[in-house]
Write a protein that holds these residues in place. Structure first.
Motif, PDB file in Angstrom:
ATOM      1  N   SER A 114      -6.935   7.213  -3.260  1.00  0.00           N
ATOM      2  CA  SER A 114      -7.591   8.227  -2.416  1.00  0.00           C
ATOM      3  C   SER A 114      -6.580   8.923  -1.513  1.00  0.00           C
ATOM      4  O   SER A 114      -6.649  10.129  -1.296  1.00  0.00           O
ATOM      5  N   GLN A 115      -5.644   8.133  -0.968  1.00  0.00           N
ATOM      6  CA  GLN A 115      -4.675   8.720  -0.034  1.00  0.00           C
ATOM      7  C   GLN A 115      -3.685   9.660  -0.736  1.00  0.00           C
ATOM      8  O   GLN A 115      -3.045  10.484  -0.090  1.00  0.00           O
ATOM      9  N   ALA A 159     -17.453   1.228   1.554  1.00  0.00           N
ATOM     10  CA  ALA A 159     -16.438   2.294   1.591  1.00  0.00           C
ATOM     11  C   ALA A 159     -16.537   3.220   0.379  1.00  0.00           C
ATOM     12  O   ALA A 159     -16.062   4.357   0.426  1.00  0.00           O
ATOM     13  N   TYR A 160     -17.145   2.720  -0.715  1.00  0.00           N
ATOM     14  CA  TYR A 160     -17.194   3.537  -1.932  1.00  0.00           C
ATOM     15  C   TYR A 160     -18.611   3.939  -2.332  1.00  0.00           C
ATOM     16  O   TYR A 160     -18.865   4.254  -3.496  1.00  0.00           O
ATOM     17  N   THR A 168       0.852  -1.204   0.000  1.00  0.00           N
ATOM     18  CA  THR A 168       0.000   0.000   0.000  1.00  0.00           C
ATOM     19  C   THR A 168       0.885   1.251   0.000  1.00  0.00           C
ATOM     20  O   THR A 168       0.627   2.195  -0.755  1.00  0.00           O
ATOM     21  N   ILE A 198      -8.539  -3.733  -1.969  1.00  0.00           N
ATOM     22  CA  ILE A 198      -8.866  -2.313  -1.741  1.00  0.00           C
ATOM     23  C   ILE A 198      -7.628  -1.425  -1.611  1.00  0.00           C
ATOM     24  O   ILE A 198      -7.706  -0.205  -1.826  1.00  0.00           O
ATOM     25  N   ALA A 199      -6.468  -2.022  -1.328  1.00  0.00           N
ATOM     26  CA  ALA A 199      -5.248  -1.220  -1.195  1.00  0.00           C
ATOM     27  C   ALA A 199      -4.980  -0.380  -2.458  1.00  0.00           C
ATOM     28  O   ALA A 199      -4.470   0.736  -2.372  1.00  0.00           O
ATOM     29  N   GLU A 238      -7.288   2.519  -2.116  1.00  0.00           N
ATOM     30  CA  GLU A 238      -6.924   3.306  -0.922  1.00  0.00           C
ATOM     31  C   GLU A 238      -5.751   4.224  -1.262  1.00  0.00           C
ATOM     32  O   GLU A 238      -5.740   5.400  -0.892  1.00  0.00           O
ATOM     33  N   ARG A 277       1.006   4.159  -2.941  1.00  0.00           N
ATOM     34  CA  ARG A 277       0.776   5.565  -2.566  1.00  0.00           C
ATOM     35  C   ARG A 277       2.013   6.414  -2.885  1.00  0.00           C
ATOM     36  O   ARG A 277       1.910   7.476  -3.489  1.00  0.00           O
TER      37      ARG A 277
END
Ligand SMILES: Cc1ncc(COP(=O)(O)O)c(C=O)c1O
Length: 395
Positions: free
Chosen positions: A96-97, A346-347, A63, A89-90, A93, A67
Protein backbone atom coordinates in the motif's frame (compact mmCIF):
# COMPACT_ATOMS: atom_id res chain seq x y z
CA UNK A 1 13.32 -22.51 40.81
CA UNK A 2 11.93 -20.79 37.73
CA UNK A 3 10.51 -23.62 35.63
CA UNK A 4 8.99 -21.48 32.89
CA UNK A 5 9.90 -22.12 29.25
CA UNK A 6 9.94 -18.86 27.30
CA UNK A 7 8.80 -18.67 23.70
CA UNK A 8 12.13 -17.08 22.81
CA UNK A 9 15.29 -16.48 24.84
CA UNK A 10 17.55 -13.71 23.54
CA UNK A 11 19.15 -12.83 26.86
CA UNK A 12 21.31 -15.95 27.17
CA UNK A 13 22.82 -15.42 23.74
CA UNK A 14 23.37 -11.71 24.40
CA UNK A 15 25.22 -12.46 27.65
CA UNK A 16 27.52 -14.81 25.71
CA UNK A 17 28.34 -12.01 23.22
CA UNK A 18 28.20 -9.12 25.66
CA UNK A 19 31.88 -8.13 25.48
CA UNK A 20 31.89 -8.07 21.67
CA UNK A 21 28.61 -6.13 21.53
CA UNK A 22 29.76 -3.55 24.08
CA UNK A 23 33.03 -3.15 22.17
CA UNK A 24 31.05 -2.34 19.01
CA UNK A 25 29.08 0.29 20.89
CA UNK A 26 32.31 1.73 22.31
CA UNK A 27 33.81 1.92 18.82
CA UNK A 28 30.82 3.92 17.59
CA UNK A 29 30.90 6.22 20.60
CA UNK A 30 34.59 6.97 20.21
CA UNK A 31 34.42 7.61 16.48
CA UNK A 32 30.95 9.20 16.59
CA UNK A 33 30.22 6.96 13.60
CA UNK A 34 26.52 6.30 13.99
CA UNK A 35 25.21 6.60 10.43
CA UNK A 36 26.84 4.82 7.49
CA UNK A 37 30.57 4.17 7.54
CA UNK A 38 32.71 1.02 7.65
CA UNK A 39 30.53 -1.00 10.06
CA UNK A 40 27.54 -0.69 7.73
CA UNK A 41 29.65 -1.40 4.64
CA UNK A 42 31.31 -4.44 6.22
CA UNK A 43 27.99 -5.92 7.30
CA UNK A 44 26.46 -5.33 3.86
CA UNK A 45 29.37 -7.14 2.23
CA UNK A 46 29.18 -10.05 4.67
CA UNK A 47 25.39 -10.44 4.47
CA UNK A 48 25.42 -10.34 0.65
CA UNK A 49 28.03 -13.09 0.76
CA UNK A 50 25.94 -15.10 3.25
CA UNK A 51 22.91 -14.91 0.91
CA UNK A 52 24.92 -15.60 -2.26
CA UNK A 53 23.69 -12.25 -3.57
CA UNK A 54 25.81 -9.64 -5.30
CA UNK A 55 24.54 -6.66 -3.30
CA UNK A 56 23.10 -5.93 0.11
CA UNK A 57 21.76 -2.54 1.16
CA UNK A 58 21.14 -2.03 4.87
CA UNK A 59 17.90 -0.21 5.73
CA UNK A 60 15.90 0.71 8.82
CA UNK A 61 13.59 -2.35 8.99
CA UNK A 62 12.12 -5.22 7.03
CA UNK A 63 9.15 -3.00 6.20
CA UNK A 64 11.51 -0.42 4.70
CA UNK A 65 13.23 -3.20 2.78
CA UNK A 66 9.96 -4.36 1.18
CA UNK A 67 8.73 -0.85 0.42
CA UNK A 68 12.07 0.29 -1.02
CA UNK A 69 12.44 -2.88 -3.11
CA UNK A 70 9.02 -2.31 -4.71
CA UNK A 71 9.72 1.36 -5.38
CA UNK A 72 13.22 0.65 -6.75
CA UNK A 73 11.79 -2.02 -9.06
CA UNK A 74 9.51 0.63 -10.54
CA UNK A 75 6.27 -0.73 -9.07
CA UNK A 76 3.92 2.13 -8.30
CA UNK A 77 0.64 3.92 -8.70
CA UNK A 78 -2.00 1.96 -10.60
CA UNK A 79 -0.18 -1.36 -10.25
CA UNK A 80 -1.27 -4.46 -8.34
CA UNK A 81 0.99 -6.69 -6.26
CA UNK A 82 0.19 -10.29 -5.33
CA UNK A 83 0.91 -11.81 -1.93
CA UNK A 84 -0.65 -14.14 0.66
CA UNK A 85 -3.17 -13.38 3.43
CA UNK A 86 -1.19 -15.30 6.11
CA UNK A 87 1.76 -13.02 6.61
CA UNK A 88 2.69 -10.23 8.96
CA UNK A 89 0.92 -7.01 7.95
CA UNK A 90 4.24 -5.39 7.01
CA UNK A 91 4.13 -7.25 3.68
CA UNK A 92 0.87 -5.59 2.66
CA UNK A 93 1.68 -2.27 4.35
CA UNK A 94 4.68 -2.04 2.03
CA UNK A 95 2.44 -2.76 -0.98
CA UNK A 96 0.00 0.00 0.00
CA UNK A 97 2.79 2.41 0.89
CA UNK A 98 4.25 1.93 -2.59
CA UNK A 99 0.84 3.18 -3.82
CA UNK A 100 -0.13 -0.18 -5.25
CA UNK A 101 -3.13 -2.46 -4.82
CA UNK A 102 -3.04 -5.73 -2.89
CA UNK A 103 -4.23 -9.00 -4.44
CA UNK A 104 -4.28 -12.07 -2.20
CA UNK A 105 -3.69 -15.67 -3.30
CA UNK A 106 -4.40 -18.46 -0.82
CA UNK A 107 -1.72 -20.73 0.61
CA UNK A 108 -0.84 -24.39 0.29
CA UNK A 109 -2.14 -26.31 3.29
CA UNK A 110 1.11 -28.24 3.80
CA UNK A 111 3.80 -25.58 3.31
CA UNK A 112 1.74 -22.55 4.49
CA UNK A 113 3.29 -20.61 1.58
CA UNK A 114 1.69 -19.31 -1.61
CA UNK A 115 -0.25 -21.99 -3.52
CA UNK A 116 1.40 -21.84 -6.93
CA UNK A 117 -1.48 -23.74 -8.58
CA UNK A 118 -3.91 -21.08 -7.33
CA UNK A 119 -1.54 -18.37 -8.49
CA UNK A 120 -1.51 -19.89 -11.98
CA UNK A 121 -5.28 -20.30 -11.97
CA UNK A 122 -5.74 -16.67 -10.88
CA UNK A 123 -3.49 -15.36 -13.68
CA UNK A 124 -5.19 -17.58 -16.26
CA UNK A 125 -8.82 -17.09 -15.26
CA UNK A 126 -9.14 -13.77 -13.41
CA UNK A 127 -6.92 -11.70 -15.68
CA UNK A 128 -6.56 -10.86 -19.35
CA UNK A 129 -3.24 -10.12 -21.06
CA UNK A 130 -2.08 -6.62 -21.96
CA UNK A 131 -0.89 -7.12 -25.53
CA UNK A 132 1.84 -4.48 -25.27
CA UNK A 133 3.46 -5.47 -21.98
CA UNK A 134 2.37 -9.11 -21.76
CA UNK A 135 1.27 -8.38 -18.19
CA UNK A 136 -1.94 -9.73 -16.72
CA UNK A 137 -4.71 -7.21 -16.10
CA UNK A 138 -7.19 -7.97 -13.36
CA UNK A 139 -10.62 -8.33 -15.00
CA UNK A 140 -12.52 -6.60 -12.23
CA UNK A 141 -10.16 -3.68 -11.46
CA UNK A 142 -8.60 -3.29 -14.91
CA UNK A 143 -5.28 -2.70 -13.15
CA UNK A 144 -2.10 -4.47 -14.26
CA UNK A 145 -0.40 -7.02 -12.02
CA UNK A 146 3.24 -5.94 -11.73
CA UNK A 147 4.80 -8.00 -8.98
CA UNK A 148 4.54 -11.02 -6.70
CA UNK A 149 5.81 -11.10 -3.13
CA UNK A 150 6.18 -14.72 -2.06
CA UNK A 151 6.70 -14.89 1.71
CA UNK A 152 9.11 -17.53 3.05
CA UNK A 153 6.95 -17.95 6.13
CA UNK A 154 8.31 -19.45 9.36
CA UNK A 155 11.73 -19.81 7.66
CA UNK A 156 10.59 -22.13 4.87
CA UNK A 157 11.15 -20.99 1.27
CA UNK A 158 8.15 -20.65 -1.00
CA UNK A 159 8.19 -22.94 -4.07
CA UNK A 160 10.14 -20.51 -6.25
CA UNK A 161 10.46 -22.47 -9.54
CA UNK A 162 6.78 -22.24 -10.55
CA UNK A 163 6.65 -18.65 -9.27
CA UNK A 164 9.68 -17.65 -11.38
CA UNK A 165 8.23 -19.46 -14.39
CA UNK A 166 4.90 -17.61 -14.12
CA UNK A 167 6.75 -14.33 -13.52
CA UNK A 168 8.74 -14.86 -16.69
CA UNK A 169 5.67 -15.80 -18.71
CA UNK A 170 3.67 -12.79 -17.49
CA UNK A 171 6.50 -10.23 -17.23
CA UNK A 172 6.17 -9.90 -13.45
CA UNK A 173 8.71 -8.83 -10.85
CA UNK A 174 9.41 -11.18 -7.93
CA UNK A 175 10.36 -9.65 -4.58
CA UNK A 176 11.06 -12.25 -1.89
CA UNK A 177 9.80 -11.51 1.60
CA UNK A 178 12.68 -13.29 3.35
CA UNK A 179 12.08 -11.46 6.63
CA UNK A 180 11.74 -14.81 8.45
CA UNK A 181 14.16 -16.83 6.33
CA UNK A 182 17.81 -15.81 6.86
CA UNK A 183 19.85 -18.71 5.50
CA UNK A 184 16.94 -20.83 4.21
CA UNK A 185 17.68 -22.74 1.01
CA UNK A 186 15.57 -23.76 -1.96
CA UNK A 187 16.43 -26.53 -4.41
CA UNK A 188 15.61 -25.34 -7.91
CA UNK A 189 14.57 -28.39 -9.93
CA UNK A 190 14.92 -26.23 -13.01
CA UNK A 191 18.54 -25.28 -12.35
CA UNK A 192 19.38 -28.45 -10.41
CA UNK A 193 21.01 -26.55 -7.54
CA UNK A 194 20.35 -25.18 -4.09
CA UNK A 195 19.72 -21.43 -3.88
CA UNK A 196 19.75 -19.21 -0.81
CA UNK A 197 16.68 -17.19 0.16
CA UNK A 198 17.52 -13.66 -0.87
CA UNK A 199 19.25 -14.65 -4.11
CA UNK A 200 16.27 -15.79 -6.21
CA UNK A 201 13.92 -12.87 -6.88
CA UNK A 202 14.77 -9.50 -8.41
CA UNK A 203 15.25 -8.28 -4.84
CA UNK A 204 14.63 -9.66 -1.36
CA UNK A 205 13.68 -8.11 1.94
CA UNK A 206 15.13 -9.13 5.30
CA UNK A 207 14.10 -7.99 8.77
CA UNK A 208 16.56 -7.93 11.64
CA UNK A 209 13.88 -7.32 14.26
CA UNK A 210 15.40 -8.63 17.52
CA UNK A 211 13.55 -11.97 17.57
CA UNK A 212 14.48 -12.96 14.02
CA UNK A 213 17.07 -15.71 13.29
CA UNK A 214 19.48 -12.81 12.77
CA UNK A 215 18.28 -10.00 14.99
CA UNK A 216 19.63 -6.56 15.86
CA UNK A 217 19.39 -4.89 19.28
CA UNK A 218 16.75 -2.58 17.85
CA UNK A 219 15.18 -2.06 14.42
CA UNK A 220 17.07 -3.01 11.24
CA UNK A 221 16.59 -4.56 7.82
CA UNK A 222 18.25 -5.12 4.44
CA UNK A 223 17.57 -5.66 0.77
CA UNK A 224 19.63 -8.17 -1.17
CA UNK A 225 19.72 -8.25 -4.96
CA UNK A 226 21.85 -9.31 -7.90
CA UNK A 227 20.74 -6.23 -9.82
CA UNK A 228 23.20 -3.35 -9.62
CA UNK A 229 20.66 -0.74 -10.67
CA UNK A 230 18.16 -1.82 -7.98
CA UNK A 231 20.91 -1.73 -5.33
CA UNK A 232 21.92 1.77 -6.46
CA UNK A 233 18.33 3.02 -6.34
CA UNK A 234 17.75 1.60 -2.87
CA UNK A 235 20.91 3.33 -1.62
CA UNK A 236 19.32 6.58 -2.79
CA UNK A 237 15.81 5.85 -1.55
CA UNK A 238 17.05 5.01 1.97
CA UNK A 239 18.98 8.28 2.12
CA UNK A 240 16.54 11.04 1.11
CA UNK A 241 17.07 10.41 -2.58
CA UNK A 242 20.68 11.58 -2.54
CA UNK A 243 23.87 9.95 -3.82
CA UNK A 244 25.86 13.05 -2.96
CA UNK A 245 25.04 15.01 0.19
CA UNK A 246 22.32 17.65 -0.43
CA UNK A 247 21.95 16.77 -4.13
CA UNK A 248 18.57 15.01 -4.27
CA UNK A 249 17.67 13.22 -7.51
CA UNK A 250 14.36 12.05 -6.05
CA UNK A 251 12.37 12.32 -2.85
CA UNK A 252 13.40 9.41 -0.66
CA UNK A 253 13.09 8.32 2.95
CA UNK A 254 15.08 8.30 6.13
CA UNK A 255 15.57 4.55 6.06
CA UNK A 256 19.22 3.85 6.77
CA UNK A 257 20.75 1.06 8.83
CA UNK A 258 22.39 2.32 12.04
CA UNK A 259 26.13 1.70 12.34
CA UNK A 260 25.78 0.26 15.85
CA UNK A 261 23.11 -2.19 14.66
CA UNK A 262 25.27 -3.14 11.66
CA UNK A 263 28.20 -3.83 13.99
CA UNK A 264 26.04 -6.02 16.24
CA UNK A 265 24.55 -7.84 13.24
CA UNK A 266 28.07 -8.55 11.96
CA UNK A 267 28.94 -10.23 15.29
CA UNK A 268 25.78 -12.34 15.19
CA UNK A 269 26.12 -13.19 11.50
CA UNK A 270 29.27 -15.18 12.27
CA UNK A 271 27.11 -17.46 14.44
CA UNK A 272 24.02 -17.61 12.21
CA UNK A 273 24.81 -20.82 10.30
CA UNK A 274 25.40 -22.63 13.60
CA UNK A 275 22.21 -21.20 15.15
CA UNK A 276 20.19 -22.25 12.09
CA UNK A 277 21.60 -25.79 12.35
CA UNK A 278 20.58 -25.87 16.00
CA UNK A 279 17.06 -24.71 15.09
CA UNK A 280 16.82 -27.49 12.48
CA UNK A 281 17.96 -30.10 15.01
CA UNK A 282 15.38 -28.84 17.51
CA UNK A 283 12.64 -28.91 14.84
CA UNK A 284 13.43 -32.52 13.85
CA UNK A 285 13.47 -33.56 17.51
CA UNK A 286 10.02 -31.96 17.97
CA UNK A 287 8.83 -33.82 14.83
CA UNK A 288 10.08 -37.11 16.23
CA UNK A 289 8.62 -36.55 19.70
CA UNK A 290 5.25 -35.43 18.33
CA UNK A 291 5.00 -38.17 15.71
CA UNK A 292 2.71 -40.38 17.74
CA UNK A 293 0.73 -37.62 19.42
CA UNK A 294 -2.93 -37.61 18.39
CA UNK A 295 -4.41 -34.57 16.71
CA UNK A 296 -1.11 -32.74 16.10
CA UNK A 297 0.13 -31.88 12.62
CA UNK A 298 3.88 -31.11 12.56
CA UNK A 299 5.53 -28.83 9.96
CA UNK A 300 6.09 -30.23 6.49
CA UNK A 301 9.46 -29.65 4.83
CA UNK A 302 9.43 -30.67 1.15
CA UNK A 303 12.60 -32.23 -0.31
CA UNK A 304 13.30 -28.94 -2.12
CA UNK A 305 13.41 -26.96 1.11
CA UNK A 306 16.01 -26.43 3.82
CA UNK A 307 13.95 -24.46 6.30
CA UNK A 308 15.59 -22.46 9.09
CA UNK A 309 12.65 -22.71 11.52
CA UNK A 310 12.29 -19.10 12.53
CA UNK A 311 9.10 -20.53 14.05
CA UNK A 312 8.10 -24.11 14.78
CA UNK A 313 4.38 -24.21 14.08
CA UNK A 314 2.10 -27.16 14.81
CA UNK A 315 -1.60 -27.45 14.05
CA UNK A 316 -4.40 -28.77 16.19
CA UNK A 317 -8.15 -28.32 16.13
CA UNK A 318 -8.20 -27.51 19.85
CA UNK A 319 -5.58 -24.79 19.54
CA UNK A 320 -6.96 -22.28 22.06
CA UNK A 321 -7.46 -24.92 24.75
CA UNK A 322 -3.96 -26.31 24.20
CA UNK A 323 -2.41 -22.86 24.33
CA UNK A 324 -4.14 -22.12 27.67
CA UNK A 325 -3.14 -25.53 29.04
CA UNK A 326 0.52 -24.91 28.15
CA UNK A 327 0.36 -21.42 29.65
CA UNK A 328 -0.80 -22.98 32.95
CA UNK A 329 2.29 -25.16 32.77
CA UNK A 330 4.45 -22.03 32.30
CA UNK A 331 5.15 -22.81 28.65
CA UNK A 332 4.85 -19.76 26.38
CA UNK A 333 3.58 -20.16 22.84
CA UNK A 334 2.60 -17.78 20.02
CA UNK A 335 0.11 -17.40 17.15
CA UNK A 336 1.54 -16.46 13.75
CA UNK A 337 -0.95 -15.21 12.79
CA UNK A 338 -4.38 -15.43 14.44
CA UNK A 339 -6.33 -13.37 11.85
CA UNK A 340 -5.55 -13.59 8.11
CA UNK A 341 -4.94 -10.16 6.63
CA UNK A 342 -8.04 -10.09 4.41
CA UNK A 343 -10.17 -10.31 7.59
CA UNK A 344 -8.33 -7.54 9.45
CA UNK A 345 -10.17 -4.31 10.12
CA UNK A 346 -7.38 -2.46 8.31
CA UNK A 347 -8.43 -4.19 5.08
CA UNK A 348 -12.20 -3.84 5.26
CA UNK A 349 -11.89 -1.73 2.12
CA UNK A 350 -10.73 -4.77 0.12
CA UNK A 351 -14.13 -6.45 0.62
CA UNK A 352 -12.48 -9.89 0.69
CA UNK A 353 -15.09 -11.73 2.72
CA UNK A 354 -14.71 -14.64 5.12
CA UNK A 355 -14.50 -17.81 3.04
CA UNK A 356 -12.49 -16.14 0.29
CA UNK A 357 -9.21 -17.78 1.27
CA UNK A 358 -10.31 -21.01 2.98
CA UNK A 359 -6.87 -22.49 3.65
CA UNK A 360 -5.53 -19.33 5.30
CA UNK A 361 -8.72 -19.06 7.35
CA UNK A 362 -8.62 -22.69 8.47
CA UNK A 363 -4.94 -22.72 9.40
CA UNK A 364 -5.19 -19.40 11.27
CA UNK A 365 -7.53 -21.04 13.77
CA UNK A 366 -5.37 -24.16 14.19
CA UNK A 367 -1.75 -22.98 14.25
CA UNK A 368 0.32 -22.81 17.42
CA UNK A 369 3.98 -21.76 17.55
CA UNK A 370 5.95 -23.73 20.15
CA UNK A 371 9.07 -22.37 21.87
CA UNK A 372 11.93 -22.23 19.33
CA UNK A 373 15.41 -20.76 19.72
CA UNK A 374 18.91 -22.19 19.35
CA UNK A 375 19.40 -22.64 23.11
CA UNK A 376 16.18 -24.63 23.71
CA UNK A 377 17.28 -27.84 25.47
CA UNK A 378 16.19 -31.42 24.91
CA UNK A 379 14.90 -31.51 28.51
CA UNK A 380 12.72 -28.47 27.82
CA UNK A 381 11.42 -30.02 24.60
CA UNK A 382 10.57 -33.25 26.41
CA UNK A 383 8.62 -31.26 28.98
CA UNK A 384 6.73 -29.36 26.28
CA UNK A 385 5.77 -32.58 24.48
CA UNK A 386 4.86 -34.35 27.74
CA UNK A 387 2.55 -31.43 28.53
CA UNK A 388 0.88 -31.75 25.10
CA UNK A 389 0.35 -35.47 25.76
CA UNK A 390 -1.06 -34.66 29.18
CA UNK A 391 -3.48 -32.23 27.55
CA UNK A 392 -4.67 -35.01 25.24
CA UNK A 393 -5.17 -37.38 28.18
CA UNK A 394 -7.03 -34.80 30.23
CA UNK A 395 -9.97 -35.09 27.83
C1 LIG B 1 7.02 -11.91 6.99
C2 LIG B 1 7.46 -10.57 7.48
N1 LIG B 1 7.48 -9.53 6.62
C3 LIG B 1 7.87 -8.31 7.00
C4 LIG B 1 8.29 -8.06 8.29
C5 LIG B 1 8.65 -6.65 8.68
O1 LIG B 1 9.89 -6.51 9.28
P1 LIG B 1 10.16 -5.32 10.31
O2 LIG B 1 9.43 -5.65 11.57
O3 LIG B 1 11.65 -5.37 10.49
O4 LIG B 1 9.72 -4.05 9.67
C6 LIG B 1 8.31 -9.11 9.22
C7 LIG B 1 8.81 -8.95 10.59
O5 LIG B 1 8.32 -8.40 11.50
C8 LIG B 1 7.87 -10.39 8.80
O6 LIG B 1 7.83 -11.42 9.66
Amino acid sequence: MNNSIPFLDLVTQHIEMEEEIVETFRKSLRTAGFIGGPMVEDFEKDFAHFCNAKYCVGVGSGTDALRFALIAAGVGEGDTVITVPNTFIATTEAISQANTLIEFIDINEKTYNIDTEKLKEYLETQCYRDEKTGRPINQSTNQPIRAIIPVHLYGQPADMDPISELAEKYNLIVIEDACQAHGAEYFSRKENRWKKAGSIGMASAFSFYPGKNLGACGEAGAVTTNNEEIAKRIRMIRDHGQMKKYFHDIEGYNGRLDAIQAGILGIKLRRLADWNEKRRTIAYRYNELLKQVDGIIVPYEPEWSKAVYHLYVIRTQRRNELQSFLAEKNISTGLHYPVPLHLQKAYERLKDKNGGFPVSEKTASEILSLPMYPGLTETQQLRIVESIKEFNKAD
